[in-house]
Write a protein that holds these residues in place. Structure first.
Motif, PDB file in Angstrom:
ATOM      1  N   GLU A  81      34.342  16.553 -13.362  1.00  0.00           N
ATOM      2  CA  GLU A  81      35.748  16.729 -13.012  1.00  0.00           C
ATOM      3  C   GLU A  81      36.429  15.381 -12.813  1.00  0.00           C
ATOM      4  N   LEU A  82      35.741  14.471 -12.169  1.00  0.00           N
ATOM      5  CA  LEU A  82      36.309  13.156 -11.880  1.00  0.00           C
ATOM      6  C   LEU A  82      36.626  12.382 -13.158  1.00  0.00           C
ATOM      7  N   THR A  83      35.700  12.341 -14.101  1.00  0.00           N
ATOM      8  CA  THR A  83      35.945  11.586 -15.328  1.00  0.00           C
ATOM      9  C   THR A  83      37.121  12.174 -16.101  1.00  0.00           C
ATOM     10  N   THR A  84      37.256  13.493 -16.081  1.00  0.00           N
ATOM     11  CA  THR A  84      38.397  14.126 -16.746  1.00  0.00           C
ATOM     12  C   THR A  84      39.706  13.712 -16.083  1.00  0.00           C
ATOM     13  N   LEU A  85      39.736  13.717 -14.755  1.00  0.00           N
ATOM     14  CA  LEU A  85      40.944  13.336 -14.028  1.00  0.00           C
ATOM     15  C   LEU A  85      41.282  11.863 -14.231  1.00  0.00           C
ATOM     16  N   MET A  86      40.269  11.018 -14.253  1.00  0.00           N
ATOM     17  CA  MET A  86      40.511   9.588 -14.448  1.00  0.00           C
ATOM     18  C   MET A  86      41.086   9.317 -15.842  1.00  0.00           C
ATOM     19  N   ALA A  87      40.508   9.980 -16.849  1.00  0.00           N
ATOM     20  CA  ALA A  87      41.009   9.798 -18.214  1.00  0.00           C
ATOM     21  C   ALA A  87      42.442  10.305 -18.342  1.00  0.00           C
ATOM     22  N   ARG A  88      42.737  11.411 -17.691  1.00  0.00           N
ATOM     23  CA  ARG A  88      44.086  11.978 -17.740  1.00  0.00           C
ATOM     24  C   ARG A  88      45.092  11.037 -17.077  1.00  0.00           C
ATOM     25  N   ALA A  89      44.688  10.430 -15.949  1.00  0.00           N
ATOM     26  CA  ALA A  89      45.579   9.510 -15.251  1.00  0.00           C
ATOM     27  C   ALA A  89      45.868   8.265 -16.095  1.00  0.00           C
ATOM     28  N   ILE A  90      44.847   7.807 -16.813  1.00  0.00           N
ATOM     29  CA  ILE A  90      45.047   6.650 -17.692  1.00  0.00           C
ATOM     30  C   ILE A  90      46.019   6.993 -18.812  1.00  0.00           C
ATOM     31  N   GLU A  91      45.843   8.188 -19.352  1.00  0.00           N
ATOM     32  CA  GLU A  91      46.651   8.600 -20.504  1.00  0.00           C
ATOM     33  C   GLU A  91      48.085   8.923 -20.121  1.00  0.00           C
ATOM     34  N   THR A  92      48.287   9.627 -19.020  1.00  0.00           N
ATOM     35  CA  THR A  92      49.624  10.110 -18.667  1.00  0.00           C
ATOM     36  C   THR A  92      50.328   9.235 -17.650  1.00  0.00           C
ATOM     37  N   GLY A  93      49.596   8.327 -16.983  1.00  0.00           N
ATOM     38  CA  GLY A  93      50.214   7.465 -15.990  1.00  0.00           C
ATOM     39  C   GLY A  93      50.029   8.003 -14.579  1.00  0.00           C
ATOM     40  N   ILE A  94      50.441   7.204 -13.620  1.00  0.00           N
ATOM     41  CA  ILE A  94      50.297   7.539 -12.211  1.00  0.00           C
ATOM     42  C   ILE A  94      51.091   8.795 -11.880  1.00  0.00           C
ATOM     43  N   ALA A  95      50.458   9.713 -11.139  1.00  0.00           N
ATOM     44  CA  ALA A  95      51.116  10.973 -10.780  1.00  0.00           C
ATOM     45  C   ALA A  95      52.166  10.737  -9.706  1.00  0.00           C
ATOM     46  N   GLU A  96      53.262  11.479  -9.789  1.00  0.00           N
ATOM     47  CA  GLU A  96      54.295  11.377  -8.756  1.00  0.00           C
ATOM     48  C   GLU A  96      53.810  11.982  -7.443  1.00  0.00           C
ATOM     49  N   THR A  97      53.016  13.033  -7.539  1.00  0.00           N
ATOM     50  CA  THR A  97      52.497  13.697  -6.343  1.00  0.00           C
ATOM     51  C   THR A  97      50.969  13.681  -6.373  1.00  0.00           C
ATOM     52  N   PRO A  98      50.343  12.741  -5.648  1.00  0.00           N
ATOM     53  CA  PRO A  98      48.876  12.702  -5.623  1.00  0.00           C
ATOM     54  C   PRO A  98      48.310  14.018  -5.096  1.00  0.00           C
ATOM     55  N   GLY A  99      47.185  14.438  -5.657  1.00  0.00           N
ATOM     56  CA  GLY A  99      46.632  15.740  -5.279  1.00  0.00           C
ATOM     57  C   GLY A  99      45.222  15.650  -4.728  1.00  0.00           C
ATOM     58  N   GLN A 100      44.665  16.806  -4.442  1.00  0.00           N
ATOM     59  CA  GLN A 100      43.294  16.932  -3.962  1.00  0.00           C
ATOM     60  C   GLN A 100      42.550  17.939  -4.822  1.00  0.00           C
ATOM     61  N   THR A 101      41.342  17.602  -5.195  1.00  0.00           N
ATOM     62  CA  THR A 101      40.484  18.509  -5.945  1.00  0.00           C
ATOM     63  C   THR A 101      39.288  18.861  -5.070  1.00  0.00           C
ATOM     64  N   PHE A 102      39.289  20.099  -4.555  1.00  0.00           N
ATOM     65  CA  PHE A 102      38.192  20.564  -3.708  1.00  0.00           C
ATOM     66  C   PHE A 102      37.155  21.287  -4.567  1.00  0.00           C
ATOM     67  N   LEU A 103      35.914  20.885  -4.426  1.00  0.00           N
ATOM     68  CA  LEU A 103      34.823  21.498  -5.172  1.00  0.00           C
ATOM     69  C   LEU A 103      34.073  22.490  -4.290  1.00  0.00           C
ATOM     70  N   PRO A 104      33.511  23.530  -4.872  1.00  0.00           N
ATOM     71  CA  PRO A 104      32.678  24.454  -4.083  1.00  0.00           C
ATOM     72  C   PRO A 104      31.401  23.745  -3.662  1.00  0.00           C
ATOM     73  N   PHE A 105      31.004  23.881  -2.399  1.00  0.00           N
ATOM     74  CA  PHE A 105      29.793  23.192  -1.964  1.00  0.00           C
ATOM     75  C   PHE A 105      28.584  24.105  -2.077  1.00  0.00           C
ATOM     76  N   ASP A 106      27.434  23.475  -2.207  1.00  0.00           N
ATOM     77  CA  ASP A 106      26.160  24.199  -2.299  1.00  0.00           C
ATOM     78  C   ASP A 106      25.549  24.328  -0.908  1.00  0.00           C
ATOM     79  N   ILE A 107      24.904  25.443  -0.663  1.00  0.00           N
ATOM     80  CA  ILE A 107      24.220  25.687   0.606  1.00  0.00           C
ATOM     81  C   ILE A 107      22.726  25.850   0.336  1.00  0.00           C
ATOM     82  N   TYR A 108      21.938  25.005   0.971  1.00  0.00           N
ATOM     83  CA  TYR A 108      20.481  25.060   0.822  1.00  0.00           C
ATOM     84  C   TYR A 108      19.868  25.553   2.131  1.00  0.00           C
ATOM     85  N   LEU A 109      18.980  26.529   2.002  1.00  0.00           N
ATOM     86  CA  LEU A 109      18.249  27.118   3.109  1.00  0.00           C
ATOM     87  C   LEU A 109      16.752  27.040   2.819  1.00  0.00           C
ATOM     88  N   PRO A 110      15.909  27.239   3.822  1.00  0.00           N
ATOM     89  CA  PRO A 110      14.472  27.199   3.544  1.00  0.00           C
ATOM     90  C   PRO A 110      14.027  28.177   2.461  1.00  0.00           C
TER      91      PRO A 110
END
Length: 343
Positions: free
Chosen positions: A311-340
């Motif tokens: 996801e990060l590499t896609t966002l970085m490439a998009r920012a390079i191509e389209t320029g700095i965003a007017e409204t910076p955002g947040q990308t929340f990823l689903p977290f993994d849960i590990y149990l015994p």
């Protein structure tokens, strides 16, 4: 003997004309990236004998991107894995031909991080980093932004309103999830300790806040107890955990909201044999995996590094191509849960 696929077969498989395939193979005229990718995938699907040539032609036409990354703690398994996943994601990118420049910060001192940021800013098209939220770092990010170089915050947010975007977990939700598991796993009410470090990492602040808010709302019979550490090293976490277990008879468990879990795990192995201690940490490493398998840990909440890096590499490439965003955002990823039971 099977007939070798022809250009006509490749065109039919890709859903394009023979002339388009010819342009992709011999670079006679520019072809849209999406079309070149379709021809490339079709060539591999049917075993076209010049599939390698299709790939080389396609890569030659891709834009060149230099992506910089600043991580922490080069000896830690988590950050070693992080670096490998970054390299893999950049190398596998379909929309650009990328080079990853990965630096490991010698410390969390803002001056050290700013020096790395400025160095990569002179060599890269975009940067992503793990860093505390500090005014001097915000100023450095703003300087790069003015030069057209986007900077992304990783794992812990910083420079809000200035950085290009945040990519990581919803840390408040991580803290609440840890509290939920704690309240269900504890054999009795008592003291629930949360380990935090007195630094400017928003991730730890949000995890602690989420942890506390859950108990206030849903499990008020537990008393949340702060345990501050000057540094998140295994040695300090080890001493802190031993001291906590020895002087707090009402302790029913703890949550390591930051780093240093290796030391806490070692202390648990030595002292917690006869006590029902709930222990929750962040990230899955050889140490936390082994502790889960041995029943030392109750749960580990982990960042899906592969998904994050893709996801990060896609966002970085998009920012390079389209320029700095007017409204910076947040990308929340689903977290993994590990149990015994699921490691």
């Amino acid at each position: 003997m099977a007939k070798r696929p022809t250009i006509a077969d490749l065109a039919r498989q890709a859903g394009v004309s023979v002339a388009t395939v010819d342009r992709v193979l011999h670079a006679r005229h520019p072809v849209r990236e999406v079309t070149a990718l379709r021809v490339h995938e079709a060539a591999h699907a049917i075993g076209f004998h010049e599939a390698g040539l299709v790939q080389r032609r396609r890569q030659r036409d891709l834009p060149q991107r230099r992506l910089g990354f600043i991580l922490r703690k080069p000896t830690q398994h988590f950050y070693q894995d992080f670096g490998r996943e970054i390299e893999a994601a950049v190398n596998a990118a379909q929309a650009f031909h990328g080079t990853s420049l990965i630096e490991f910060a010698p410390s969390d001192v803002p001056g050290d991080l700013i020096a790395l940021l400025q160095d990569l800013g002179g060599r890269c098209d975009a940067i992503a980093m793990v860093a505390p939220d500090h005014p001097t770092i915000t100023a450095a990010v703003e300087h790069l932004k003015a030069k057209g170089i986007p900077v992304f915050s990783l794992l812990s947010d910083f420079a809000a309103g200035v950085r290009e975007g945040y990519v990581g977990l919803n840390n408040r939700r991580v803290g609440r999830t840890a509290a939920w598991m704690f309240s269900k796993a504890a054999k009795r009410p008592g003291k629930a300790a949360v380990f935090v470090v007195s630094e400017r990492f928003q991730s730890q602040e949000l995890r602690e806040g989420g942890f506390r808010s859950y108990f206030r709302e849903n499990a008020p019979t537990f008393e949340v107890h702060d345990v501050s550490m000057e540094l998140e090293t295994p040695e300090i976490a080890y001493d802190t955990t031993l001291d906590l277990m020895q002087r707090e008879p009402e302790l029913v468990g703890f949550y390591v909201a930051g780093g240093g879990m290796e030391g806490a795990i070692l202390a648990l192995r030595e002292e917690a044999e006869d006590r029902d201690i709930v222990a929750i940490v962040n990230e899955i490493t050889p140490e936390s995996r082994a502790a889960l398998a041995d029943g030392i840990l109750t749960m580990a909440v982990a960042t899906p590094l592969r998904l994050l890096c893709q996801e990060l590499t896609t966002l970085m490439a998009r920012a390079i191509e389209t320029g700095i965003a007017e409204t910076p955002g947040q990308t929340f990823l689903p977290f993994d849960i590990y149990l015994p039971e699921n490691i």
